[in-house]
Design a protein around this motif. Structure first.
Motif, PDB file in Angstrom:
ATOM      1  N   VAL A 132      32.571  25.716-142.648  1.00  0.00           N
ATOM      2  CA  VAL A 132      31.265  25.058-142.778  1.00  0.00           C
ATOM      3  C   VAL A 132      30.727  24.816-141.385  1.00  0.00           C
ATOM      4  O   VAL A 132      31.384  24.199-140.544  1.00  0.00           O
ATOM      5  CB  VAL A 132      31.392  23.725-143.551  1.00  0.00           C
ATOM      6  N   GLU A 133      29.517  25.290-141.163  1.00  0.00           N
ATOM      7  CA  GLU A 133      28.877  25.116-139.853  1.00  0.00           C
ATOM      8  C   GLU A 133      27.639  24.246-140.036  1.00  0.00           C
ATOM      9  O   GLU A 133      26.613  24.694-140.548  1.00  0.00           O
ATOM     10  CB  GLU A 133      28.490  26.477-139.273  1.00  0.00           C
ATOM     11  N   VAL A 179      18.665  22.099-139.849  1.00  0.00           N
ATOM     12  CA  VAL A 179      17.958  23.069-140.678  1.00  0.00           C
ATOM     13  C   VAL A 179      16.563  22.539-140.959  1.00  0.00           C
ATOM     14  O   VAL A 179      16.408  21.412-141.440  1.00  0.00           O
ATOM     15  CB  VAL A 179      18.717  23.317-142.003  1.00  0.00           C
ATOM     16  N   ALA A 180      15.558  23.384-140.658  1.00  0.00           N
ATOM     17  CA  ALA A 180      14.168  23.015-140.940  1.00  0.00           C
ATOM     18  C   ALA A 180      13.892  23.295-142.418  1.00  0.00           C
ATOM     19  O   ALA A 180      13.853  24.453-142.849  1.00  0.00           O
ATOM     20  CB  ALA A 180      13.211  23.780-140.046  1.00  0.00           C
ATOM     21  N   LEU A 181      13.691  22.258-143.209  1.00  0.00           N
ATOM     22  CA  LEU A 181      13.478  22.439-144.646  1.00  0.00           C
ATOM     23  C   LEU A 181      12.212  23.224-144.943  1.00  0.00           C
ATOM     24  O   LEU A 181      12.162  24.032-145.874  1.00  0.00           O
ATOM     25  CB  LEU A 181      13.417  21.067-145.339  1.00  0.00           C
ATOM     26  N   SER A 204      22.939  20.253-142.208  1.00  0.00           N
ATOM     27  CA  SER A 204      23.659  20.917-143.292  1.00  0.00           C
ATOM     28  C   SER A 204      24.097  22.303-142.826  1.00  0.00           C
ATOM     29  O   SER A 204      23.795  22.730-141.706  1.00  0.00           O
ATOM     30  CB  SER A 204      22.764  21.007-144.536  1.00  0.00           C
ATOM     31  N   ASP A 205      24.794  22.993-143.729  1.00  0.00           N
ATOM     32  CA  ASP A 205      25.144  24.391-143.504  1.00  0.00           C
ATOM     33  C   ASP A 205      24.004  25.235-144.058  1.00  0.00           C
ATOM     34  O   ASP A 205      23.706  25.189-145.260  1.00  0.00           O
ATOM     35  CB  ASP A 205      26.464  24.722-144.198  1.00  0.00           C
ATOM     36  N   ALA A 206      23.362  26.015-143.209  1.00  0.00           N
ATOM     37  CA  ALA A 206      22.162  26.743-143.610  1.00  0.00           C
ATOM     38  C   ALA A 206      22.444  27.722-144.744  1.00  0.00           C
ATOM     39  O   ALA A 206      21.641  27.858-145.685  1.00  0.00           O
ATOM     40  CB  ALA A 206      21.563  27.463-142.399  1.00  0.00           C
ATOM     41  N   ARG A 213      29.748  22.872-156.560  1.00  0.00           N
ATOM     42  CA  ARG A 213      30.864  22.915-155.626  1.00  0.00           C
ATOM     43  C   ARG A 213      30.388  22.935-154.182  1.00  0.00           C
ATOM     44  O   ARG A 213      31.025  22.348-153.306  1.00  0.00           O
ATOM     45  CB  ARG A 213      31.729  24.134-155.930  1.00  0.00           C
ATOM     46  N   ALA A 214      29.279  23.571-153.933  1.00  0.00           N
ATOM     47  CA  ALA A 214      28.742  23.572-152.565  1.00  0.00           C
ATOM     48  C   ALA A 214      28.269  22.178-152.170  1.00  0.00           C
ATOM     49  O   ALA A 214      28.480  21.737-151.033  1.00  0.00           O
ATOM     50  CB  ALA A 214      27.602  24.577-152.460  1.00  0.00           C
ATOM     51  N   CYS A 215      27.628  21.456-153.104  1.00  0.00           N
ATOM     52  CA  CYS A 215      27.186  20.085-152.799  1.00  0.00           C
ATOM     53  C   CYS A 215      28.383  19.183-152.542  1.00  0.00           C
ATOM     54  O   CYS A 215      28.352  18.328-151.645  1.00  0.00           O
ATOM     55  CB  CYS A 215      26.343  19.536-153.957  1.00  0.00           C
TER      56      CYS A 215
END
Length: 734
Positions: free
Chosen positions: A442-443, A447-449, A482-484, A563-565
């Motif tokens: 996880v990086e 992140v620009a929403l 977050s992780d993009a 699972r990602a959340c």
């Protein structure tokens, strides 16, 4: 000149005699001097006038005399009536059975009856009209027949008696010699005088004392009966450490001969018996017990254990207000045996738990190895299958260029879509295997929403337009941490699902800033998700198949989202009802502003709570006790009740309204905490209130809003509860 001929002090008869003689002398003189007839006539005329005046004066004097006689007669009658009234008053007050005395406004004795002060033979002869009240008090205070209270001197008694005299109305008792009691009633009259009544209440006082002695005897018998029915052994010692009473149970528990517990036995004998025949688990207990018994100072309660034979006893000694003490013995042999059995059971259980833990650890290790092997296999298989799948797609594309038959082109299009579906499944399986393996890199970056949602809008807007949907994405200007890659996959799955399952209506994607976080919300007007499916839709390959929601996809998109959340620690929420569904993901801002709490804090970063009374209505005894301990630790007074009826009864007894009501929503017997709050407000006004519940139904939140109450969900977060108290309790005023 006539007034010079008589003396005013003479009687009327004497004055008349003088005037007659003067008139007679004037007449003779007039007759004897004819030459002086003119002068004589003038004198005669003057004498006639004088006679007329005398006659008038005589008449006036006679009338004045008559009036004076009448006045003397009336005065005599009034004096007689006064004497009669005085005699009647004297006779009336003499018939009074109480002592009676009247003092005028100048505090001087006007009258009294023979009974007033008769009980003090040395003072009674001096009670005469004209006696000053202060002198009367001094005489009484020094009388040998006055029984002064212990420690009170005659001067102090006189001062206290004068203080009663200054009151408008006073009633008090005074004891005199011979075991007699007088009740003194002193009342002011309208003209400032004082009336005193002395009533002999000796018989009443003796009857009251006999009744009190009877009650004490009854109480002693009741205490004896109570002691004999107690399961505890009780010994009562007086201020001289002498046994004042004990029950049969004490002899049974201590296996002590009855002659050791006779009335008047010294406490030392009990101590010696315990020291010689008992065993103290704590070696210092015997020393502390002896020091406690002989101490003359205020003694704190003392508790210790002692073994008498095979019997284990716990003893509790407590000082009484008069300086004596009570010591009780309770048989705890069964409890100690149960505790020992529990220790053995715990040791056995711990051993079995340790064995099972080792078995579970081995099984878990096997499962983890199997899961890792499965994840590696899925990842390898997915990767290996992607290459021939890509080749098949290229061949299909080449075939499309050489085919012109509509039927064959239709079959080719379906085959291409099938391959795309397989590709999606393999991609999803690969993502799930990565997430399950726990080794995903996880990086976290900024992140620009707005940029990410703009790209997704470009990709999915044509599909939404093809279905005739009103598709809008409000691009926020926030930057999140977050992780993009995973974040894009999360948002892509949520938005594409909304497009896929919405046949008509709207799709709206927007962001809400909430303090240091931003929440991305995806709204659609699709058929909705049944409440019983809210958790299952995140399972692998689980798809809804209802008439209003046709089966599409492979059922892995929401699994990947969940699972990602969880991996990124981004809270995921779902709210759905027929005709509307909302998914929300909460993301941390990359540069959050540090919120400043305006409330000053003390100690451990927490603001002090004001002094207040909290009424707690909770039917679960464990939670009620835990909340009570927490609230009292914060300095609050807690009225803990199990029901609304108990709360109403308690408030009626103490006659105090609470500052805050905390009530469980679901009480015993089908009663609701909201109803209890309504009842309390009807009696005590608009009390601040809070409902606590494990029910997260939105209807409950609307109910709390309608009745003006706060809502806390179980399990209760102490920080949330403290914030509620700070906002709802009244602030102390300086």
């Amino acid at each position: 000149m006539s007034h010079t001929l008589i003396i005013a002090t003479d009687s009327l008869q004497r004055q008349n005699q003088k005037l007659l003689k003067i008139a007679e002398a004037l007449m003779r003189r007039a007759e004897q001097s004819p030459s002086e007839s003119g002068l004589a006539y003038a004198q005669f005329e003057r004498a006639a006038l004088l006679e007329e005046e005398v006659r008038n004066r005589t008449f006036d004097l006679e009338q004045a005399l008559d009036q004076l006689n009448l006045t003397h007669s009336q005065l005599a009658q009034a004096n007689a009536a006064t004497e009669t009234a005085r005699a009647d008053l004297s006779n009336a007050i003499e018939t009074i059975h109480d002592g009676f005395a009247l003092f005028n406004a100048s505090d001087t004795l006007v009258m009294c009856n023979s009974r007033f002060g008769k009980w003090m033979r040395d003072v009674h002869p001096q009670l005469r009209p004209g006696l000053r009240f202060k002198t009367y008090v001094q005489l009484v205070s020094r009388s040998h027949f006055l029984a002064l209270p212990s420690g009170v001197s005659p001067a102090q008694w006189a001062k206290r008696r004068m203080s009663h005299h200054r009151e408008k109305h006073a009633v008090f008792n005074s004891r005199i010699a011979g075991q007699r009691w007088l009740q003194i009633s002193e009342q002011r009259t309208s003209d400032g005088g004082t009336v005193i009544l002395q009533t002999d209440v000796t018989d009443m006082m003796r009857l009251e004392r006999r009744e009190r002695d009877r009650l004490l005897d009854d109480q002693a018998r009741l205490i004896r009966a109570t002691l004999d029915h107690l399961d505890q052994g009780v010994c009562i010692f007086d201020t001289h450490n002498l046994l004042a009473g004990s029950n049969q149970r004490a002899s049974e528990l201590l296996t002590l001969p009855m002659h050791h517990l006779t009335i008047g036995s010294r406490a030392e004998r009990l101590y010696q018996f315990l020291r010689d025949h008992g065993q103290f688990p704590d070696a210092n207990s015997a020393t502390r017990l002896r020091a406690w018994m002989i101490s003359k100072d205020t003694r704190a309660p003392l508790s210790f254990e002692v073994l008498i034979g095979a019997r284990a006893l716990t003893a509790f000694a407590q000082q009484m207000p008069d300086g004596g003490f009570v010591i009780s013995f309770t048989d705890i042999t069964t409890e100690r045996a149960a505790a020992q059995a529990l220790v053995v059971a715990n040791e056995t259980l711990e051993r079995r738990v340790a064995e099972r833990t080792l078995e579970l650890e081995a099984a878990l290790s096997d499962a983890e190895r199997a899961n890792a092997s499965k994840s590696r296999f899925v990842a390898a298989a997915s990767h290996d299958l992607m290459q021939p799948l890509s080749a098949a797609k290229l061949y299909m594309a080449s075939l499309a260029e050489g085919l012109h038959t509509p039927e064959l082109l239709s079959h080719l299009d379906k085959a291409t879509n099938a391959l795309a579906g397989v590709e999606d499944i393999l991609g999803a399986l690969l993502d799930i295997s990565k997430l399950d393996s726990g080794q995903v890199a996880v990086e976290l970056t900024d992140v620009a929403l707005g940029d990410m949602l703009g790209q997704l809008s470009d990709e999915l807007a044509p599909l939404a337009a093809k279905k005739g949907l009103d598709f809008r994405i409000v691009l926020p200007g926030a930057t999140v941490r977050s992780d993009a890659t995973f974040l894009r996959r999360i948002l892509q799955n949520l938005i594409s699902n909304a497009v896929r399952y919405t046949s008509s209506g709207k799709i709206l994607v927007g962001a809400r800033r909430c303090g240091n976080v931003v929440r991305i919300e995806v709204h659609d007007t699709g058929p909705g998700i049944p409440a019983d499916q809210h958790q299952r839709i995140f399972d692998e390959f689980h798809r809804l198949n209802t008439p209003s929601r046709p089966t599409e996809g492979v059922g892995l998109g929401l699994t990947i989202v969940k699972r990602a959340c969880d991996l990124l620690d981004h809270p995921l929420q779902l709210h759905s009802q027929p005709g509307h569904t909302m998914f929300a993901v909460t993301l941390p801002l990359s540069n959050p502003q540090v919120a400043v709490d305006p409330t000053p804090t003390k100690g451990h970063g927490q603001a002090d709570l004001p002094s207040a009374i909290v009424l707690l209505i909770e039917n679960d005894s464990g939670l009620r006790s835990a909340l009570t301990v927490a609230l009292e630790a914060w300095g609050l007074d807690v009225f803990a009740c199990a029901s609304a009826r108990e709360a109403m009864s308690l408030l009626q007894k103490v006659d105090i309204a609470p500052d805050l009501v905390i009530a469980d929503y679901q009480l015993d017997d089908g009663l609701l905490g909201s109803d209890a709050i309504a009842q309390l407000r009807q009696r005590h006004g608009p009390l601040p209130a809070c409902l606590i519940t494990a029910n997260r139904n939105p209807e409950l939140a609307r109910l709390c809003k309608s009745i003006g109450a706060d809502l806390l969900h179980k399990p209760i977060n102490p920080s949330d509860l403290r914030l509620l108290l700070l906002s709802r309790l009244p602030t102390d005023q300086a």
